[in-house]
Each structure stands twice: as structure tokens, then as C-alpha cells.
Design a protein around this motif. Structure first.
Motif, PDB file in Angstrom:
ATOM      1  N   MET A 107       0.829  -1.204   0.000  1.00 44.48           N
ATOM      2  CA  MET A 107       0.000   0.000   0.000  1.00 44.48           C
ATOM      3  C   MET A 107       0.868   1.260   0.000  1.00 44.48           C
ATOM      4  SD  MET A 107      -3.393  -0.752   2.297  1.00 44.48           S
ATOM      5  CE  MET A 107      -2.589  -1.471   3.729  1.00 44.48           C
ATOM      6  N   VAL A 141      -9.176   1.239   3.324  1.00 41.99           N
ATOM      7  CA  VAL A 141      -8.809  -0.082   2.837  1.00 41.99           C
ATOM      8  C   VAL A 141      -9.989  -1.019   3.032  1.00 41.99           C
ATOM      9  CG1 VAL A 141      -7.728  -0.667   5.070  1.00 41.99           C
ATOM     10  CG2 VAL A 141      -7.176  -2.007   3.031  1.00 41.99           C
ATOM     11  N   PHE A 210      -7.913   1.030  -1.429  1.00 41.11           N
ATOM     12  CA  PHE A 210      -7.241  -0.261  -1.592  1.00 41.11           C
ATOM     13  C   PHE A 210      -8.259  -1.370  -1.361  1.00 41.11           C
ATOM     14  CE2 PHE A 210      -4.115   2.679   0.240  1.00 41.11           C
ATOM     15  CZ  PHE A 210      -3.092   2.620  -0.686  1.00 41.11           C
TER      16      PHE A 210
END
Length: 258
Positions: A107, A141, A210
Motif C-alpha cells: 500500500m 482499505v 485499496f
């Protein structure tokens, strides 16, 4: 038991097994590829510890138990273990920490375009563009699947200031029946900021920076991420798949990238 170990030797656990009365046959050097093992080593063995089963697996007529070094177990699908009454165990829980750390590392690397930064360094280019300074703190995320890897990823992400959204089939609860490195993970299922369930896929995917896949490859999950799911992701989003490749429909992924 007579146990064949086709893995890197670890002296302490091997000594414990031998002290317990087991006969241990170590194949040296071990290799993480399917290959034929010596028949005289395996034909009467009752246990097998390996990354991939040997190509002459059928010669193991007395096998009662197979332990694999990975969490994923798709390499066992063709072996008809249930027909032969062979018990199979994987290494679930052993890789939660390294895979979660890989997720976080990727990430950061993707957000800051680390590969281009290194190329610039090698070429002697001093580029102070904002992309190389981007923070992941405050981003969102999404973790699809909330087993050990998902839970440890969530713990690290919360420490880094990310919002954690989770997609799971059922309620998130205690996970006391699976090995977990002490002090890691989310044993009580309290870390996610939001939890989504079947029927809420589009809402789950719509605002992610993400998407991390943290679920096993099964008939139900093969091709799970396809055209519809990829279109639901924002174009800014990164997809990380530390699970198994076929969970993502490759043709749909290529179309989305193009």
C-alpha cells in the motif's frame, strides 16, 4: 509414525518428534515444486510434510496424514484425500504476520510510486513530485475476507490511521479456535470501522482506496472479482491479491486496466 519431511529442516522440532518416537525421513534438499520422491522413502510412510505433494503420491499407500507448509490448499484438490481417508492440515495462522506486513508495504509502495522513485534514483533524477510524498493515513482499505490475514492487516492499518472496511459472509466474532501469533490480529473482531455482507458488494467497493483479497480459493470464490466488481471500484483504487490468482477473473482485470 513414519513421517517424510520434504521441507527445510528445523533441528528443534525434528528432535521433539524423534523423542516422541516418530521416525523422520528428511528429503534433502527440499524443493517447492512437484517432483517424484524416492519410492523406498515414501511407500510405507504414514505422514507427509511438504509444500507440494510428490508426483508419485499414489505410491504412498499407507499415508494417513499430510501437512502442507502453506495456508492455501488448492494443491491438494486432485489427490482424492477423502476417498482414501487421509487427514489434511495446512499452516493457517502461521503467515498472518508476514502477509499482513506485505499488504501494508505494498500500500505504501503503490501510493508513493516507489518503483518510479527507485528508477529515478538509479538514473540520478531528483524529482520532488507530490506523488512520492503521498500518505496512506486517512485512506480507506477494504478487506474481502476476515480470517487471520485480514485481521492482522486490519490491526496494522488501524495503527497507521486508515479506515478499515470489511466484507464477510457472516457476523464477525471471536476466533479462538485457530492459531494466532500472540499480540496480533483481531481475536474479538472489534477493529473494522464498517462491516459489509452479501448483497452489499457495490456499496463496499464504491469508496475504497485499496482492496485486499484475504480469502481462500474455492469453487465459490473462483472468479469472484470480475467485471462488475472491478467497475464498482473507484479508478484510483489499488487491488492487492495476496490470496490465490484465480479469485480474480484475469480477462476482466485486463479489460479494467486497459
Amino acid at each position: 509414525m513414519k513421517i517424510v519431511c520434504d521441507v527445510a529442516e528445523q533441528s528443534v522440532p525434528l528432535a521433539r518428534l524423534r523423542q516422541a518416537g516418530h521416525e523422520i525421513i528428511c528429503i534433502s534438499p527440499p524443493e517447492e515444486r512437484a517432483r517424484e520422491l524416492p519410492s523406498d522413502f515414501i511407500h510405507d510412510s504414514e505422514g507427509l510434510f511438504c509444500a507440494l505433494p510428490p508426483t508419485n503420491f499414489e505410491e504412498m499407500k499407507k499415508l494417513r496424514w499430510i501437512q502442507i507448509t502453506s495456508t492455501g490448499y488448492s494443491q491438494l484438490f486432485p489427490l482424492r484425500l477423502t476417498d482414501r481417508g487421509i487427514r489434511a492440515t495446512n499452516s493457517r495462522g502461521c503467515f498472518d504476520v508476514p502477509i499482513a506486513e506485505w499488504n501494508v508495504a505494498m500500500m505504501v509502495a503503490l501510493a508513493r510510486d516507489l518503483r518510479q522513485m527507485i528508477r529515478n534514483q538509479e538514473a540520478g533524477i531528483w524529482d520532488r513530485s507530490a506523488i512520492f510524498q503521498r500518505e496512506i493515513r486517512g485512506l480507506t482499505v477494504g478487506i474481502w475476507g476476515y480470517g487471520g490475514i485480514g485481521r492482522e492487516t486490519a490491526r496494522l492499518c488501524r495503527h497507521l490511521g486508515l479506515r478499515v472496511h470489511v466484507f464477510t459472509r457472516g457476523p464477525i466474532g471471536s476466533r479462538g479456535d485457530v492459531y494466532c501469533v500472540p499480540g496480533t490480529g483481531d481475536p474479538d473482531g472489534r477493529l473494522p470501522d464498517r462491516v459489509f455482507h452479501p448483497g452489499e458488494e457495490a456499496t463496499f467497493l464504491a469508496d475504497l482506496d485499496f482492496l485486499i483479497l484475504a480469502l481462500p480459493l474455492t469453487k465459490a470464490t473462483e472468479g469472484l472479482i470480475g467485471e462488475r466488481e472491478l467497475k464498482a471500484l473507484p479508478t484510483r483504487a489499488f487491488l492487492l491479491n495476496p490470496a490465490r490468482g484465480p479469485i480474480v477473473n484475469q480477462a476482466a482485470l485486463l479489460r479494467a486496466l486497459r
